[in-house]
Write an enzyme that holds these catalytic residues in place. Structure first.
Site, short mmCIF file in Angstrom:
data_model
loop_
_atom_site.label_atom_id
_atom_site.label_comp_id
_atom_site.label_asym_id
_atom_site.label_seq_id
_atom_site.Cartn_x
_atom_site.Cartn_y
_atom_site.Cartn_z
CG ASP A 197 -2.14 0.93 1.03
OD1 ASP A 197 -2.35 1.46 -0.09
OD2 ASP A 197 -2.87 1.15 2.01
CB ALA A 251 -2.72 8.48 4.53
#
Length: 377
Positions: A268, A303
């Site tokens: 990610d 994030a």
């Protein structure tokens, strides 16, 4: 391409082999070292190297200060950064955004797929993460969600090959689209979902293939109201997870490893990966990297990550996985998930995607389809 060879301790589908791997663009053969060479290596007469299948990362937003949503050749720059950390194949991953912005990103990715980046990981296609998500579980995604339509998915898929698509199945009409989208050759994953356990089970029954960053961006396991995470633990064969030891506690990671047979790791990774602390882009959002974490500059929530796959390997080993198991969760399992039998494993006929590590699991060499990757720059 001229054939070449490496010697060391080689991880094959059948287990470890002390010997030699011959390869050009593909693996040509594997041979065991003779007794004298094996005895010398065992005695420490020469440094030992570990030769593993190259990592396959199915969830990569960025790196080297670049986000794939920037379009153009951004995906190529991202592929170069991650190749230096042992990733030999990846999916360029988008963000929730307007259709125009997604189209621009996909056009750039398609161009980089057609002309693969020199000195970079092979870009296999796209992970479309959004815009078919729940407003209640956006995480770091911007609030630009729309309900999925088969027509829009087909339009986007025609621009660049979508290999994985994340959606929230509880949104009206989306459960019924899982089958038709899957028929396009796209793996539908449940993620960024506020759905219930039953919604997760129904999605799997409808043809969903996995779950996006398990435990993050989904309803949690509660013994009275088991959510999407519980559906994954109870029923999934495949799910992705972020093994940076920040997104998921090691105890929860161990639980998932026991429950989901082919749990595999993803980074990610954001534009902040491989960069110093500071502010970076994540689609239209601004994120801040500090002390290894990447958080929304506006609110402080996680994030994405600054993880690389070589660090993911070291993290998995640090919590108790043996090296062979950790390796397959970063190479063979994600390749299998995409139906790729010639990546993620070192055997004759497979692509010569290799990562060479030292005893401390630090990257020393990387080969993508037989091409040596410069580790500096």
């Amino acid at each position: 391409m001229k054939p070449q060879a490496l010697h060391g301790r080689i991880l094959t589908p059948a287990g470890w082999l002390q010997g030699r791997i011959d390869f050009a663009e593909r693996v040509l053969g594997l041979s065991e070292a003779d007794a004298a060479a094996a005895d010398a290596a065992a005695a420490g007469a020469e440094p030992q190297c570990l030769i593993l299948p190259g990592f396959v990362d199915l969830h990569v937003h960025g790196g080297a200060g670049i986000d794939v949503m920037m379009g153009g050749d951004s995906a190529a720059a991202v592929a170069r950064l991650h190749a230096r950390h042992g990733t030999t194949a990846l999916l360029a991953t988008t963000m929730t955004a307007s259709e125009d912005d997604i189209v621009r990103a996909l056009q750039g990715i398609a161009r980089n797929i057609a002309a693969q980046p020199a000195d970079g990981a092979r870009i296999l296609g796209v992970h479309l993460e959004g815009p078919y998500l729940s407003l209640l579980r956006l995480g770091a995604q911007p609030p630009l969600v729309v309900p999925a339509t088969l027509e829009q998915v087909r339009r986007l898929h025609a621009l660049a090959p979508i290999k994985v698509l994340t959606m929230a199945p509880e949104i009206p009409g989306q459960l019924e689209l899982i089958g038709p989208i899957s028929a396009l050759g796209i793996r539908v994953q449940v993620g960024h979902s506020a759905g219930s356990y039953d919604d997760g089970v129904a999605a799997l029954a409808a043809g969903a293939a996995g779950f996006t960053h398990l435990f993050n961006g989904m309803t949690a396991l509660d013994h009275y109201e088991p959510g999407i995470a519980a559906a994954a633990l109870a029923h999934a064969e495949y799910a992705e997870i972020i093994p940076d030891l920040q997104h998921v506690h090691p105890g929860a990671l161990r639980s998932a490893l026991r429950a989901i047979p082919k749990l595999y790791g993803i980074t990610d990774a954001t534009a902040a990966t491989g960069m110093p602390d500071g502010e970076y882009a994540l689609g239209p959002q601004r994120v801040y990297k500090c002390m290894g974490c990447v958080r929304l500059a506006s609110g402080g929530s996680l994030a994405g990550s600054a993880l690389t796959m070589d660090q993911a390997l070291r993290n998995l080993v640090s919590i108790g996985l043996d090296l062979a198991d950790a390796s397959q969760r970063l190479s063979r399992f994600p390749a299998d998930y995409l139906g790729l039998t010639d990546r993620g494993r070192l055997q004759p006929g497979a692509w010569a995607d290799l990562v060479v590590l030292d005893a401390q699991l630090q990257v020393r060499q990387v080969f993508v389809e037989g091409r040596a990757i410069p580790l500096a720059g």
